[in-house]
Design a protein around this motif. Structure first.
Motif, short mmCIF file in Angstrom:
data_model
loop_
_atom_site.label_atom_id
_atom_site.label_comp_id
_atom_site.label_asym_id
_atom_site.label_seq_id
_atom_site.Cartn_x
_atom_site.Cartn_y
_atom_site.Cartn_z
N ASN A 1 42.79 36.70 30.90
CA ASN A 1 41.86 36.87 32.02
C ASN A 1 41.26 35.54 32.48
OD1 ASN A 1 41.86 39.84 32.22
ND2 ASN A 1 40.98 39.73 30.16
N ALA A 2 42.06 34.48 32.36
CA ALA A 2 41.55 33.13 32.65
C ALA A 2 41.01 32.99 34.07
CB ALA A 2 42.64 32.09 32.40
N VAL A 3 41.81 33.34 35.05
CA VAL A 3 41.39 33.11 36.44
C VAL A 3 40.19 33.98 36.81
CG1 VAL A 3 42.10 33.24 38.86
CG2 VAL A 3 43.65 32.27 37.15
N ILE B 1 40.50 28.19 42.45
CA ILE B 1 39.70 29.33 42.01
C ILE B 1 38.46 29.50 42.87
CG2 ILE B 1 38.46 30.35 40.06
CD1 ILE B 1 40.52 28.92 38.23
N TYR B 2 37.87 28.40 43.31
CA TYR B 2 36.75 28.49 44.25
C TYR B 2 37.18 29.26 45.51
CZ TYR B 2 33.22 25.27 42.27
OH TYR B 2 32.22 24.69 41.52
N ARG B 3 38.37 28.98 46.00
CA ARG B 3 38.85 29.65 47.21
C ARG B 3 39.00 31.15 47.00
NH1 ARG B 3 41.75 26.43 51.18
NH2 ARG B 3 41.34 24.22 50.84
N LEU B 4 39.27 31.55 45.76
CA LEU B 4 39.44 32.97 45.45
C LEU B 4 38.10 33.73 45.46
CD1 LEU B 4 42.02 32.73 42.52
CD2 LEU B 4 42.47 33.49 44.87
N ILE B 5 37.00 33.01 45.28
CA ILE B 5 35.69 33.68 45.20
C ILE B 5 35.38 34.40 46.50
CG2 ILE B 5 33.19 33.29 45.02
CD1 ILE B 5 33.81 30.98 43.10
N ASP B 6 35.72 33.79 47.61
CA ASP B 6 35.36 34.35 48.91
C ASP B 6 36.45 35.25 49.50
OD1 ASP B 6 32.89 33.04 48.90
OD2 ASP B 6 33.81 31.19 49.60
N PRO C 1 61.78 31.27 37.72
CA PRO C 1 61.44 32.57 37.13
C PRO C 1 59.97 32.66 36.69
CG PRO C 1 63.56 31.83 36.32
CD PRO C 1 62.99 30.69 37.10
N LYS C 2 59.42 31.57 36.16
CA LYS C 2 58.04 31.60 35.68
C LYS C 2 57.06 31.92 36.81
CE LYS C 2 54.48 30.84 32.92
NZ LYS C 2 54.28 29.56 32.24
N PHE C 3 57.33 31.41 38.00
CA PHE C 3 56.44 31.64 39.14
C PHE C 3 56.37 33.12 39.47
CE2 PHE C 3 55.46 31.82 43.74
CZ PHE C 3 54.26 31.11 43.74
N LEU C 4 57.50 33.81 39.37
CA LEU C 4 57.57 35.23 39.70
C LEU C 4 56.84 36.09 38.66
CD1 LEU C 4 61.30 35.37 40.86
CD2 LEU C 4 59.25 35.03 42.25
N GLU C 5 56.61 35.54 37.48
CA GLU C 5 55.91 36.28 36.42
C GLU C 5 54.39 36.22 36.58
OE1 GLU C 5 57.18 34.49 32.81
OE2 GLU C 5 59.30 34.99 33.10
N LEU C 6 53.90 35.30 37.40
CA LEU C 6 52.46 35.08 37.53
C LEU C 6 51.83 36.10 38.47
CD1 LEU C 6 52.51 31.19 37.96
CD2 LEU C 6 52.13 32.48 35.85
N ASP C 7 50.54 36.40 38.25
CA ASP C 7 49.84 37.27 39.19
C ASP C 7 49.35 36.42 40.37
OD1 ASP C 7 47.32 36.08 38.55
OD2 ASP C 7 46.99 37.51 36.93
N ASP C 8 48.73 37.07 41.34
CA ASP C 8 48.35 36.37 42.57
C ASP C 8 47.38 35.22 42.32
OD1 ASP C 8 49.96 38.06 44.01
OD2 ASP C 8 48.32 39.36 44.71
N GLY C 9 46.38 35.43 41.47
CA GLY C 9 45.42 34.38 41.19
C GLY C 9 46.05 33.20 40.50
N GLN C 10 46.92 33.47 39.53
CA GLN C 10 47.61 32.41 38.82
C GLN C 10 48.52 31.62 39.77
OE1 GLN C 10 49.50 34.83 35.86
NE2 GLN C 10 47.77 34.71 34.44
#
Length: 227
Positions: free
Chosen positions: A68-70, A221-226, A33-42
């Motif tokens: 707004n961690a990620v 998170i580096y992968r999310l930059i691009d 259940p916790k995984f489904l609560e996360l946003d895409d970046g998380q």
């Protein structure tokens, strides 16, 4: 006894292995259940941490993201923030491709000769003295404070940030120390600091953690930059 036969791996290409692994992780993680609560970046961070450890429950049951961690860590990395770490294992594990591309200096003073002396003088660990030095060297530049082993790093970082009077809106924390002494308390203390001062970050709550989790989180998170 039957004859021993040499075998080849079922999947040989590194990129195929990674893609299939992440696909398998996403499928299995969907049952939590916790995984489904996360946003895409998380989710990207969590998947990379599971990929590094194979530990679904430990990661998903203990991971904490500030609001707004990620996005904040992504912004700091893209803007050339220095990454202050508590172990050379983290420094060695971070990809030179990413750190060079985004001009992220990775700082670990734990084995510097003057740190041995400073730790003796302070009656502290080398990690405590090392992060104090790193923060005090430059009180203006953006920082990511990343801890995967020594909880004393977190206590020193927080004390130095407050006592130096430096701005904290360009600071983020990754708190993943592992162990039994001061570990749980250091993470609870870090979360209190983050909540009070509005500092963004990610915490692996409880006793679980590791330097590998710091590396995998930053790489995600580096992968999310691009993207």
């Amino acid at each position: 006894m039957s004859e021993f036969k040499i075998q080849e791996p079922l999947v040989a290409e590194g990129s195929d292995i990674e893609a299939k692994s992440l696909q398998a992780i996403e499928t299995e993680a969907a049952g939590y259940p916790k995984f489904l609560e996360l946003d895409d970046g998380q989710r990207e961070v969590v998947k990379r941490q599971i990929h590094a450890t194979t530990c679904f429950s430990e990661v998903l049951n203990n991971i904490y993201f500030s609001q707004n961690a990620v996005p904040k860590i992504k912004e700091l990395l893209a803007d050339g923030a220095a990454i202050v770490v508590d172990t050379n294992m983290i420094k060695s594990g971070l990809s030179d491709f990413y750190t060079s591309k985004h001009s992220n200096q990775v700082i670990c003073y734990v084995n510097e000769p003057d740190i041995y002396e400073e730790a003796k003088k302070l009656g502290s660990t080398r990690s405590y003295a090392a992060v104090k030095k790193a923060i005090e060297e430059d009180l203006d530049r953006p920082l990511i404070l990343a801890c995967g082993n020594a909880p004393t790093f977190l206590y020193s970082a927080i004390k130095t940030l407050i006592e130096s009077g430096r701005r904290v809106d360009n600071v983020a924390i990754l708190a993943f120390p592992v162990g039994f002494i001061n570990v749980v308390e250091s993470k609870e203390y870090t979360r209190s600091f983050m909540d009070y001062y509005g500092v963004e970050g990610i915490i692996m709550q409880g006793r679980y953690g590791a330097s590998t989790l710091v590396v995998s989180a930053l790489h995600a998170i580096y992968r999310l930059i691009d993207k």
